[in-house]
Write a protein that holds these residues in place. Sequence first.
Motif, mmCIF file in Angstrom:
data_model
loop_
_atom_site.group_PDB
_atom_site.id
_atom_site.type_symbol
_atom_site.label_atom_id
_atom_site.label_comp_id
_atom_site.label_asym_id
_atom_site.label_seq_id
_atom_site.Cartn_x
_atom_site.Cartn_y
_atom_site.Cartn_z
ATOM 1 N N SER A 1 1.120 -0.574 -0.225
ATOM 2 C CA SER A 1 0.158 -0.104 -0.188
ATOM 3 C C SER A 1 0.736 1.487 -0.261
ATOM 4 O O SER A 1 0.210 2.311 -1.026
ATOM 5 N N ASN A 2 2.320 1.111 0.162
ATOM 6 C CA ASN A 2 2.857 2.632 0.516
ATOM 7 C C ASN A 2 3.734 2.563 -0.878
ATOM 8 O O ASN A 2 4.600 3.794 -1.518
ATOM 9 N N ILE A 3 3.667 1.891 -1.494
ATOM 10 C CA ILE A 3 4.987 1.644 -2.882
ATOM 11 C C ILE A 3 3.924 3.101 -3.811
ATOM 12 O O ILE A 3 4.938 3.601 -4.994
ATOM 13 N N GLN A 4 3.031 2.403 -4.104
ATOM 14 C CA GLN A 4 2.069 4.127 -4.892
ATOM 15 C C GLN A 4 2.114 5.286 -4.142
ATOM 16 O O GLN A 4 2.854 6.759 -5.291
ATOM 17 N N SER A 5 2.223 5.696 -2.909
ATOM 18 C CA SER A 5 2.845 6.968 -2.060
ATOM 19 C C SER A 5 3.992 6.976 -2.762
ATOM 20 O O SER A 5 4.090 8.321 -2.298
ATOM 21 N N LEU A 6 5.021 6.405 -2.637
ATOM 22 C CA LEU A 6 6.112 6.434 -2.911
ATOM 23 C C LEU A 6 6.719 7.047 -3.692
ATOM 24 O O LEU A 6 7.325 7.894 -4.518
ATOM 25 N N VAL A 7 5.526 7.065 -5.291
ATOM 26 C CA VAL A 7 6.228 7.081 -6.522
ATOM 27 C C VAL A 7 5.351 9.147 -6.561
ATOM 28 O O VAL A 7 5.888 9.615 -7.317
ATOM 29 N N GLU A 8 4.326 8.690 -5.625
ATOM 30 C CA GLU A 8 3.437 10.301 -5.677
ATOM 31 C C GLU A 8 4.938 11.540 -5.204
ATOM 32 O O GLU A 8 5.101 12.628 -5.196
ATOM 33 N N GLY A 9 5.424 11.163 -3.734
ATOM 34 C CA GLY A 9 6.464 12.055 -3.323
ATOM 35 C C GLY A 9 6.956 11.869 -3.786
ATOM 36 O O GLY A 9 8.151 12.917 -3.601
ATOM 37 N N LEU A 10 8.055 10.852 -4.721
ATOM 38 C CA LEU A 10 8.712 11.293 -6.200
ATOM 39 C C LEU A 10 8.954 13.348 -6.542
ATOM 40 O O LEU A 10 9.765 12.740 -7.564
ATOM 41 N N ASP A 11 7.708 12.741 -6.844
ATOM 42 C CA ASP A 11 7.607 13.943 -8.232
ATOM 43 C C ASP A 11 6.933 14.963 -7.195
ATOM 44 O O ASP A 11 6.757 15.791 -7.922
ATOM 45 N N SER A 12 7.160 15.177 -6.199
ATOM 46 C CA SER A 12 6.538 16.860 -5.511
ATOM 47 C C SER A 12 7.493 17.567 -5.324
ATOM 48 O O SER A 12 8.832 17.164 -5.630
ATOM 49 N N LYS A 13 6.767 18.877 -5.722
ATOM 50 C CA LYS A 13 7.360 19.748 -5.743
ATOM 51 C C LYS A 13 8.313 20.608 -4.638
ATOM 52 O O LYS A 13 8.673 21.250 -4.293
ATOM 53 N N ASP A 14 7.373 19.996 -3.334
ATOM 54 C CA ASP A 14 7.970 20.093 -1.931
ATOM 55 C C ASP A 14 10.040 19.057 -1.546
ATOM 56 O O ASP A 14 9.411 17.960 -1.732
ATOM 57 N N TRP A 15 10.606 19.561 -1.739
ATOM 58 C CA TRP A 15 11.976 19.123 -1.067
ATOM 59 C C TRP A 15 11.670 18.086 0.043
ATOM 60 O O TRP A 15 12.293 17.343 -0.334
ATOM 61 N N VAL A 16 11.022 19.234 0.808
ATOM 62 C CA VAL A 16 11.278 18.005 2.018
ATOM 63 C C VAL A 16 10.260 17.056 1.875
ATOM 64 O O VAL A 16 11.054 15.225 2.344
ATOM 65 N N LYS A 17 9.849 17.073 1.361
ATOM 66 C CA LYS A 17 8.749 15.716 0.987
ATOM 67 C C LYS A 17 9.134 14.708 0.109
ATOM 68 O O LYS A 17 9.367 13.293 0.068
ATOM 69 N N VAL A 18 10.220 15.409 -0.882
ATOM 70 C CA VAL A 18 11.171 14.396 -2.032
ATOM 71 C C VAL A 18 12.077 13.880 -1.098
ATOM 72 O O VAL A 18 12.606 12.400 -1.077
ATOM 73 N N CYS A 19 13.047 14.163 0.103
ATOM 74 C CA CYS A 19 13.946 13.650 0.991
ATOM 75 C C CYS A 19 13.009 12.588 1.653
ATOM 76 O O CYS A 19 13.777 11.036 2.190
ATOM 77 N N GLN A 20 11.627 12.873 2.053
ATOM 78 C CA GLN A 20 11.429 11.768 3.449
ATOM 79 C C GLN A 20 10.687 10.661 2.235
ATOM 80 O O GLN A 20 10.483 9.366 2.247
ATOM 81 N N SER A 21 10.869 11.088 0.746
ATOM 82 C CA SER A 21 10.366 9.281 -0.026
ATOM 83 C C SER A 21 11.506 8.819 -0.636
ATOM 84 O O SER A 21 11.882 7.778 -0.888
ATOM 85 N N LEU A 22 12.627 10.023 -0.642
ATOM 86 C CA LEU A 22 14.109 9.091 -1.116
ATOM 87 C C LEU A 22 14.129 7.843 0.241
ATOM 88 O O LEU A 22 15.035 6.711 0.193
ATOM 89 N N ASN A 23 14.111 8.493 1.580
ATOM 90 C CA ASN A 23 14.973 7.385 2.672
ATOM 91 C C ASN A 23 13.142 6.377 2.528
ATOM 92 O O ASN A 23 13.407 5.444 2.312
ATOM 93 N N ASP A 24 12.480 6.466 2.363
ATOM 94 C CA ASP A 24 10.931 5.812 2.336
ATOM 95 C C ASP A 24 11.502 4.497 1.181
ATOM 96 O O ASP A 24 11.876 3.654 0.679
ATOM 97 N N ALA A 25 12.184 5.288 -0.594
ATOM 98 C CA ALA A 25 12.858 4.690 -1.316
ATOM 99 C C ALA A 25 13.791 3.515 -0.838
ATOM 100 O O ALA A 25 14.673 2.414 -1.388
ATOM 101 N N ARG A 26 15.277 3.853 0.087
ATOM 102 C CA ARG A 26 16.218 2.989 0.508
ATOM 103 C C ARG A 26 15.229 2.465 2.143
ATOM 104 O O ARG A 26 15.907 1.011 1.784
#
Length: 300
Positions: free
Chosen positions: A70-95
């Motif tokens: 259930s988290n994989i789709q939100s990961l993709v959306e987070g990586l596309d965010s224009k909010d750089w803090v959200k991108v950081c969080q999504s990169l940690n999720d990718a890890r």
Amino acid sequence: MALRPIDNALSIVPDGLRPKKQAKVSIQPQKKASEISVNDENKAPLPQPIDASVDYVASEDLKPFQDPESNIQSLVEGLDSKDWVKVCQSLNDARRFSLYHPGLLLPVLEKVMLVVVKSMKNPRSALCKTSIMAASDIFNAYGEKLLSTDSSAFDQLLLQLLLKASQDKKFVCEEADKSLTAMVNSIAALPLLQKLRGFVNHGNLRVRAKAAVSISNSVYKMGSEEIKEFGSVTLLQMASDLLNDRLPEAREAARSIVLSVYEAFTENEKLDTEEDWQSFCQSNLSMIQAQLMIKVVSSQ
């Protein structure tokens, strides 16, 4: 002759030396995160910053998802965010996905790699360092599978790591060095050398040096048959250019390459004399190159 890999920033870091605690870094983002583009490298920060923070989480402190599907789709959306803090969080999720759920991340791995590359180019140090940490975990999780993805994605990632390892900002440079070490340790030497060989002629002397270190550590891992398969003469020609480089790091890496080839040559051919080595070099290299190879071995 017993050889050791060169002692530099890319030497293998034992697990015991990795940080055990999260290091929290305070960040001063722009007033409106929605106005920030991940790849905006030129805009100056806007006034009236808001408080935010980004955690640099060590790999061993990352946790698996309880419900990864259930988290994989939100990961993709987070990586596309224009909010750089959200991108950081999504990169940690990718890890987290790469470490604990690599199969789920694999279908979108190419996209993740491209976001990692894009984030490394960002002038925000927090986003840049987080992306480099993500690259390390991706190397450790997927290894040679990365070479079967879009080749341009891996090539861009390699270039950015070499550039970040070559810059003056110490904490970013050190993190990039660790990531390059993870790359060398997780990917077989032969295919990796094919990717690295072009960088020995790079216009940036620091990039050349960092590439030389990765090449020398890859060659050190190779047996005599692998060195023969890649090409002893090719490696010596590569090293001859680096032996005259301006940076000591590149020259030391070149000497390590030559000694690895020499050890493989004497083992494979059942030879142990410098005379045979001299004959081999003179038969396959230019006079100047041969003299350099002979000098490196004779000085040991």
